[in-house]
Design a protein around this motif. Structure first.
Motif, PDB file in Angstrom:
ATOM      1  N   SER A 198       4.992 -42.413 -83.615  1.00 46.33           N
ATOM      2  CA  SER A 198       5.491 -43.597 -84.376  1.00 46.33           C
ATOM      3  C   SER A 198       6.830 -44.300 -83.795  1.00 46.33           C
ATOM      4  CB  SER A 198       5.689 -43.551 -86.136  1.00 46.33           C
ATOM      5  OG  SER A 198       6.846 -42.346 -86.024  1.00 46.33           O
ATOM      6  N   VAL A 199       7.088 -45.546 -84.342  1.00 47.13           N
ATOM      7  CA  VAL A 199       8.621 -45.886 -83.832  1.00 47.13           C
ATOM      8  C   VAL A 199       9.674 -45.147 -84.071  1.00 47.13           C
ATOM      9  CG1 VAL A 199       9.947 -47.643 -84.084  1.00 47.13           C
ATOM     10  CG2 VAL A 199       7.740 -48.095 -83.382  1.00 47.13           C
ATOM     11  N   GLU A 200       9.474 -44.753 -85.539  1.00 36.10           N
ATOM     12  CA  GLU A 200      10.715 -44.048 -86.045  1.00 36.10           C
ATOM     13  C   GLU A 200      10.960 -42.931 -85.529  1.00 36.10           C
ATOM     14  OE1 GLU A 200      13.203 -45.009 -87.895  1.00 36.10           O
ATOM     15  OE2 GLU A 200      12.400 -47.096 -87.677  1.00 36.10           O
ATOM     16  N   ASN A 201       9.739 -42.107 -85.380  1.00 36.16           N
ATOM     17  CA  ASN A 201      10.017 -40.727 -84.728  1.00 36.16           C
ATOM     18  C   ASN A 201      10.402 -40.463 -83.546  1.00 36.16           C
ATOM     19  OD1 ASN A 201       9.140 -37.641 -85.009  1.00 36.16           O
ATOM     20  ND2 ASN A 201       7.618 -38.157 -83.341  1.00 36.16           N
ATOM     21  N   ALA A 202       9.773 -41.588 -82.708  1.00 30.95           N
ATOM     22  CA  ALA A 202      10.103 -41.643 -81.215  1.00 30.95           C
ATOM     23  C   ALA A 202      11.584 -42.105 -81.379  1.00 30.95           C
ATOM     24  CB  ALA A 202       9.429 -42.558 -80.647  1.00 30.95           C
ATOM     25  N   ARG A 203      12.115 -42.801 -81.919  1.00 31.62           N
ATOM     26  CA  ARG A 203      13.543 -43.280 -82.058  1.00 31.62           C
ATOM     27  C   ARG A 203      14.608 -42.103 -82.320  1.00 31.62           C
ATOM     28  NH1 ARG A 203      17.681 -44.731 -85.171  1.00 31.62           N
ATOM     29  NH2 ARG A 203      19.162 -46.436 -84.318  1.00 31.62           N
ATOM     30  N   ALA A 204      14.084 -41.256 -83.410  1.00 32.08           N
ATOM     31  CA  ALA A 204      14.972 -40.068 -83.748  1.00 32.08           C
ATOM     32  C   ALA A 204      14.766 -39.092 -82.405  1.00 32.08           C
ATOM     33  CB  ALA A 204      14.178 -39.437 -84.783  1.00 32.08           C
ATOM     34  N   LEU A 205      13.784 -38.980 -81.553  1.00 37.18           N
ATOM     35  CA  LEU A 205      13.662 -37.972 -80.510  1.00 37.18           C
ATOM     36  C   LEU A 205      14.560 -38.535 -79.286  1.00 37.18           C
ATOM     37  CD1 LEU A 205      10.012 -37.081 -80.531  1.00 37.18           C
ATOM     38  CD2 LEU A 205      11.937 -35.562 -81.445  1.00 37.18           C
ATOM     39  N   MET A 206      14.615 -39.925 -79.224  1.00 33.47           N
ATOM     40  CA  MET A 206      15.408 -40.491 -78.258  1.00 33.47           C
ATOM     41  C   MET A 206      17.097 -40.475 -78.658  1.00 33.47           C
ATOM     42  SD  MET A 206      13.743 -44.052 -77.500  1.00 33.47           S
ATOM     43  CE  MET A 206      11.946 -44.294 -76.733  1.00 33.47           C
ATOM     44  N   CYS A 223      13.614 -39.504 -71.981  1.00 34.50           N
ATOM     45  CA  CYS A 223      12.274 -40.234 -72.158  1.00 34.50           C
ATOM     46  C   CYS A 223      11.623 -39.624 -73.219  1.00 34.50           C
ATOM     47  CB  CYS A 223      11.622 -40.367 -70.822  1.00 34.50           C
ATOM     48  SG  CYS A 223      10.106 -41.502 -71.194  1.00 34.50           S
ATOM     49  N   VAL A 224      11.195 -40.618 -74.181  1.00 36.76           N
ATOM     50  CA  VAL A 224      10.259 -40.021 -75.054  1.00 36.76           C
ATOM     51  C   VAL A 224       8.669 -41.025 -74.747  1.00 36.76           C
ATOM     52  CG1 VAL A 224       9.552 -40.065 -77.543  1.00 36.76           C
ATOM     53  CG2 VAL A 224      11.870 -39.708 -76.993  1.00 36.76           C
ATOM     54  N   LEU A 225       7.916 -39.960 -74.556  1.00 37.41           N
ATOM     55  CA  LEU A 225       6.782 -40.799 -73.730  1.00 37.41           C
ATOM     56  C   LEU A 225       5.719 -41.288 -75.115  1.00 37.41           C
ATOM     57  CD1 LEU A 225       7.763 -38.613 -71.784  1.00 37.41           C
ATOM     58  CD2 LEU A 225       5.305 -38.491 -70.958  1.00 37.41           C
ATOM     59  N   THR A 226       6.385 -42.280 -75.649  1.00 36.85           N
ATOM     60  CA  THR A 226       5.884 -43.133 -76.653  1.00 36.85           C
ATOM     61  C   THR A 226       5.035 -44.278 -75.916  1.00 36.85           C
ATOM     62  OG1 THR A 226       5.965 -44.047 -78.847  1.00 36.85           O
ATOM     63  CG2 THR A 226       7.916 -44.567 -77.363  1.00 36.85           C
ATOM     64  N   HIS A 227       4.275 -45.132 -76.718  1.00 35.27           N
ATOM     65  CA  HIS A 227       3.575 -46.229 -75.934  1.00 35.27           C
ATOM     66  C   HIS A 227       4.670 -47.332 -75.808  1.00 35.27           C
ATOM     67  CE1 HIS A 227       0.748 -49.807 -75.981  1.00 35.27           C
ATOM     68  NE2 HIS A 227      -0.060 -48.927 -75.724  1.00 35.27           N
ATOM     69  N   VAL A 228       4.304 -48.092 -74.949  1.00 33.07           N
ATOM     70  CA  VAL A 228       5.289 -49.195 -74.203  1.00 33.07           C
ATOM     71  C   VAL A 228       5.613 -50.110 -75.446  1.00 33.07           C
ATOM     72  CG1 VAL A 228       3.391 -50.732 -73.376  1.00 33.07           C
ATOM     73  CG2 VAL A 228       5.660 -50.620 -72.439  1.00 33.07           C
ATOM     74  N   THR A 229       4.545 -50.623 -76.258  1.00 26.25           N
ATOM     75  CA  THR A 229       5.032 -51.604 -77.302  1.00 26.25           C
ATOM     76  C   THR A 229       6.076 -50.666 -78.397  1.00 26.25           C
ATOM     77  OG1 THR A 229       2.976 -50.676 -78.554  1.00 26.25           O
ATOM     78  CG2 THR A 229       3.045 -52.769 -77.193  1.00 26.25           C
ATOM     79  N   ASN A 230       5.897 -49.715 -78.718  1.00 29.86           N
ATOM     80  CA  ASN A 230       6.880 -48.737 -79.255  1.00 29.86           C
ATOM     81  C   ASN A 230       8.301 -48.910 -78.683  1.00 29.86           C
ATOM     82  OD1 ASN A 230       4.988 -48.122 -81.303  1.00 29.86           O
ATOM     83  ND2 ASN A 230       4.733 -45.870 -80.894  1.00 29.86           N
ATOM     84  N   ALA A 231       8.279 -48.552 -77.360  1.00 31.44           N
ATOM     85  CA  ALA A 231       9.440 -48.605 -76.776  1.00 31.44           C
ATOM     86  C   ALA A 231      10.257 -50.128 -76.890  1.00 31.44           C
ATOM     87  CB  ALA A 231       9.250 -48.288 -75.225  1.00 31.44           C
ATOM     88  N   ASP A 242      16.245 -44.861 -71.793  1.00 32.80           N
ATOM     89  CA  ASP A 242      16.593 -44.785 -70.309  1.00 32.80           C
ATOM     90  C   ASP A 242      15.529 -45.137 -69.869  1.00 32.80           C
ATOM     91  OD1 ASP A 242      19.061 -43.500 -70.937  1.00 32.80           O
ATOM     92  OD2 ASP A 242      18.594 -41.603 -70.513  1.00 32.80           O
ATOM     93  N   LEU A 243      14.367 -44.560 -69.864  1.00 26.44           N
ATOM     94  CA  LEU A 243      12.948 -44.906 -69.068  1.00 26.44           C
ATOM     95  C   LEU A 243      12.171 -45.181 -70.171  1.00 26.44           C
ATOM     96  CD1 LEU A 243      12.782 -41.751 -66.842  1.00 26.44           C
ATOM     97  CD2 LEU A 243      13.988 -43.787 -66.459  1.00 26.44           C
ATOM     98  N   VAL A 244      11.259 -46.265 -69.627  1.00 20.82           N
ATOM     99  CA  VAL A 244      10.115 -46.888 -70.667  1.00 20.82           C
ATOM    100  C   VAL A 244       8.921 -46.135 -69.796  1.00 20.82           C
ATOM    101  CG1 VAL A 244       8.842 -48.865 -71.076  1.00 20.82           C
ATOM    102  CG2 VAL A 244      11.231 -48.899 -71.342  1.00 20.82           C
ATOM    103  N   PHE A 245       8.102 -45.518 -70.884  1.00 22.69           N
ATOM    104  CA  PHE A 245       6.792 -44.765 -70.369  1.00 22.69           C
ATOM    105  C   PHE A 245       5.637 -45.495 -70.645  1.00 22.69           C
ATOM    106  CE2 PHE A 245       3.160 -42.105 -71.528  1.00 22.69           C
ATOM    107  CZ  PHE A 245       3.059 -41.434 -70.433  1.00 22.69           C
ATOM    108  N   GLN A 246       4.615 -45.350 -69.816  1.00 24.92           N
ATOM    109  CA  GLN A 246       3.372 -45.949 -70.055  1.00 24.92           C
ATOM    110  C   GLN A 246       2.242 -45.163 -69.282  1.00 24.92           C
ATOM    111  OE1 GLN A 246       1.977 -47.760 -72.734  1.00 24.92           O
ATOM    112  NE2 GLN A 246       0.198 -46.908 -72.093  1.00 24.92           N
ATOM    113  N   SER A 247       1.147 -44.750 -69.792  1.00 30.45           N
ATOM    114  CA  SER A 247      -0.015 -44.565 -68.905  1.00 30.45           C
ATOM    115  C   SER A 247      -0.551 -45.593 -68.661  1.00 30.45           C
ATOM    116  CB  SER A 247      -0.926 -43.779 -69.978  1.00 30.45           C
ATOM    117  OG  SER A 247      -0.575 -42.393 -70.158  1.00 30.45           O
ATOM    118  N   VAL A 248      -1.050 -45.821 -67.170  1.00 31.71           N
ATOM    119  CA  VAL A 248      -1.754 -46.831 -66.777  1.00 31.71           C
ATOM    120  C   VAL A 248      -3.016 -46.709 -65.893  1.00 31.71           C
ATOM    121  CG1 VAL A 248      -0.055 -48.358 -66.562  1.00 31.71           C
ATOM    122  CG2 VAL A 248      -0.469 -46.860 -64.682  1.00 31.71           C
TER     123      VAL A 248
END
Length: 465
Positions: A198-206, A223-231, A242-248
């Protein structure tokens, strides 16, 4: 267009270029599952003979995935650098293999050639190569990137510290981060896969990871490996990204299955780069890939899994990433059945990525229901390090307790650095020395339990809760 080969008194007919490519691949369970694999070793040899005689230019004229319906194909063909390709445009696939293994293919010439190669060309030539060929050529390819550390330098092996936790407990993650730092792991990235995306969880970890980084002035990117739209949503809230992650993956349809397209990746790249958080460079994207991703989404268009995987590297290449890695054994034995198939795939992926100009790393890993074990991973991590892999992933005890799969351990990194003489990124290595954790030669000190460095570091776990 059909392709034919007479071999041993038999005539083998391949319906089109996709059929040639699939039949020429080394055996793997994913291609067998898709009904694409060679039906015999003789057919596989015949396909490789056909492939060896094909001109490289055929891949510019015969698209494996239709141009009209696939944006990845359009990216590959519209972005092709004809001037860079001119150096090898006269070669067949077999001739290209010979050239790559020759003294003419230097680090400098390979770097200049990379924009002129398509993923299909890289995949094709890899199918004609033994493991040692893949290692020799990949080792000649050097791809340097930078954010807070400089990666890809000769004689260096980067590492991603992966401190995953099944409940995203901040203190548990912080303890794993500090454990990894004591082993000199984390110069490529300190990257967490969130258990709750989730956005809030990923933000807290960042925020937590950034506070820990700042507390000790660690020259590393988090980096928190959340979905790019969350990032993107987190970026809008001013969080320390710092880094934006996405599986491609290698087709438009497979990327849609991940919930992404080229436009959203470009938006995220531009937004992250605009933050200017890097100190020694501005590469700010992190991509993961894996053989079998397109097939598992039924989005492979009848193309073999290794070639589709190489096409994913064209997506990554478009956004100047800091890091790219194949999670080579993570998708499961349905796609790579055993240790032998995983090892071959890891070497292929690394070779193709480096040949195309990517800062290629690897998660040397397997799932618990695969016919593989840690001995297989020991072999692959050693081969990839010899091949000049940019970075490897390491987790506490080699056992990811959140994702429930097996990877490499922090101790494995020490083994590779001590045995093969590879060192951490220079900025990170200097920090380890300042913290009293490194020897002058770049090794890691064995510290007593009450050493001041340990006391100082582990006291911080309560400060990031």
């Amino acid at each position: 267009m059909a392709y034919r080969c007479d071999l041993g008194g038999e005539r083998y007919v391949f319906a089109d270029l996709r059929h040639v490519m699939a039949a020429a691949s080394p055996r793997r369970s994913g291609d067998e599952l898709a009904g694409l694999a060679a039906t015999s070793d003789a057919q596989r040899v015949a396909a490789r003979r056909v492939l060896a005689d094909l001109p490289l230019t055929v891949f510019l004229n015969e698209a494996l995935v239709p141009y009209e319906t696939d944006e990845v194909t359009r990216l590959i063909l519209d972005g092709h650098d004809a001037a860079a390709f001119a150096a090898v445009a006269h070669l067949t696939v077999g001739g290209f293999r010979d050239w790559l293994l020759s003294r003419a293919a230097t680090t400098e010439t390979l770097a200049a050639l990379a924009p002129g190669l398509t993923p299909e060309m890289a995949a094709a030539v890899s199918k004609l190569m033994r493991a040692q060929d893949l290692i020799v050529v990949a080792r000649k390819c050097r791809v340097e990137t930078a954010f807070r550390t400089t990666l890809g330098l000769p004689g260096r092996l980067g590492t991603r510290l992966q401190p995953n936790h099944p409940t995203d407990d901040a203190r548990g993650i912080a303890a794993s981060v500090l454990d990894g730092l004591l082993y000199g792991v984390g110069d490529a990235c300190i990257g967490v896969n969130p258990a709750t995306d989730s956005v809030e969880n990923a933000r807290a970890l960042m925020v937590m990871l950034d506070e820990l980084r700042q507390l000790y002035d660690i020259p590393a990117q988090t980096c928190v490996l959340t979905h790019v739209t969350n990032a993107l949503a987190i970026l809008e809230r001013g969080a320390p990204v710092d880094l934006v992650f996405q599986s491609v993956a290698g087709t438009e349809a497979a990327n849609r299955g991940f919930g992404v397209d080229l436009a959203v990746l470009k938006e995220a790249h531009d937004a992250a780069r605009g933050l200017k958080r890097g100190t020694v460079g501005d590469h700010c994207m992190y991509f993961e890939t894996g053989q079998g991703a397109a097939l598992s989404a039924d989005a492979h268009h009848g193309v073999d899994q290794q070639t589709v995987e190489a096409r994913a590297y064209a997506v990554a290449r478009a956004f100047r990433p800091l890091l790219v890695n194949t999670v080579v054994g993570f998708i499961g034995p349905e796609y790579l059945y055993d240790g032998k198939q995983i090892a071959r795939a890891g070497l292929e992926d690394h070779f193709c990525g480096k040949l195309l100009g990517l800062p290629m790393g690897c998660d040397v890993c397997y799932t618990n229901h695969a016919e593989a074990d840690q001995d297989d991973m020991d072999g692959l991590m050693t081969l990839l390090t010899v091949a000049g892999c940019n970075f490897l992933i390491a987790v506490p005890g080699a056992d990811d307790i959140m994702l429930n799969y097996q990877s490499l351990s922090f101790h494995d990194v020490l083994t590779l650095r001590g045995t093969l003489g590879v060192r951490a990124a220079p900025e990170f290595e200097a920090w380890l020395a300042r913290m009293g954790l490194a020897t002058p030669e770049g090794g890691i000190r064995e510290l007593e339990p009450r050493h001041p460095s340990l006391t100082r570091l582990f006291a911080s776990t309560g400060r990031v809760a």
